[in-house]
Write a protein that holds these residues in place. Structure first.
Motif: not given
Length: 335
Positions: A111, A278-279, A282, A286
């Motif tokens: 990320s 939030m990223i 996420l 995943v």
């Protein structure tokens, strides 16, 4: 069965032969394989951008990005395929915890470069601010290494001040002389028109002041010219020193600098901090999704067939081991 389904089964690490016998689990492993595949793609994009930031080469970025994506894909595939559904929740969680930890670490690694890309404009603005600060600090540091410049500037200003003072004094005498000969009545003039005694005295004073000014300009201008030459040499030396620092400042946009800039932006803006979080969440979701899918899903036909296949291998090995031991004992007994 189409090629896409078989490919996604391969991505999930499932055994084709066993999965064909359990069609009810086929869609589950298609979803797991798709998640692993797209995680690998995101890892490739992330690593490619990170390497492009470092080397500024599209070929290095593409090559390393593909290599990194394949490595993450293979690692995720191994993590998911190595999990077993045995019907015991405690045992399953014992197997899942280290895999979840590894998945979270992978999510954080994947990320970060994509976060840098998403907030690239904000990061560039922050880097520009830091470059300006670094330029100012460098100029101050270099200037501190040339104290002679300030001393020469003071001397030059002093010489100019002396010339200005002499010129001012000459102008005052000129004004007094003009008032005297034109008959302007003041506290310092007689008010009589013409070149009288007072006017001639003032004219002599004016001439003396003019000669002093002219001589002062000649003498001081020569010294000022020498100071300017020395200042030009020192300025050139300062520019040479600054030229050594300039490339380092211009190149202040590497991975570490961007991560630091993103941290600064996150600390200044609550919205950016929340978006950044939030990223990360996420990507964690995943990356850990296939593991949680295997954890929360019931033990299906595929899991039972897999356990049966592994049990067959285990029993076969035990039988062969026992048979080998007996044959060895018989041979030893005969001897």
């Amino acid at each position: 069965m189409n090629y896409l389904t078989r490919f996604l089964w391969f991505c999930s690490g499932a055994n084709f032969t066993l999965l064909k016998k359990a069609p009810t689990d086929a869609s589950k492993y298609v979803g797991i394989g798709g998640t692993i595949f797209f995680t690998g793609i995101l890892a490739s994009l992330s690593a490619g951008y990170a390497l492009f930031t470092v080397f500024q080469s599209i070929w290095y970025a593409v090559g390393f990005g593909l290599l990194w994506g394949l490595m993450i894909f293979n690692l995720d595939r191994f993590i998911v395929s190595s999990m077993r559904k045995e019907g015991k929740v405690s045992n399953e969680w014992k197997m899942a915890v280290p895999r979840l930890v590894m998945a979270v670490i992978l999510a954080l690694v994947i990320s970060k470069p994509l976060e840098l890309k998403i907030f690239e404009r904000e990061i560039n603005r922050e880097l520009d601010k830091k470059k300006i600060e670094m330029l100012a600090e460098s100029k101050e540091r270099i200037a501190a290494g040339f104290p002679e410049v300030e001393q020469l500037e003071v001397q030059k200003d002093s010489l100019k001040s002396e010339i200005d003072g002499a010129r001012l004094y000459r102008d005052q005498l000129q004004e007094a002389y003009d008032q005297e000969r034109f008959g302007v009545k003041t506290s310092g003039s007689s008010g009589i028109v013409g070149l009288g005694t007072n006017a001639k005295k003032k004219e002599q004073q004016l001439d003396a002041a003019q000669r002093t000014l002219d001589q002062l300009q000649v003498d001081h201008q020569a010294r000022i010219d020498k100071i300017d030459e020395r200042l030009a040499d020192l300025t050139k030396a300062k520019e040479e020193e600054f030229s050594k620092v300039q490339p380092q400042i211009d190149g202040f946009d590497g991975m570490a600098a961007r991560i630091d800039a993103l941290a600064t932006i996150s600390g200044q803006s609550q919205s950016v901090k929340l978006a950044n979080l939030m990223i990360i969440l996420l990507f964690i979701a995943v990356e850990t999704a296939p593991i949680f899918v295997k954890l929360i899903s019931p033990r299906g036909p595929y899991d039972r067939l897999l356990s049966l296949a592994e049990k067959k291998v285990e029993v076969y090995v035990d039988e062969k081991t026992t048979l080998l031991v007996r044959e060895s004992e018989l041979r030893l007994g005969k001897c």
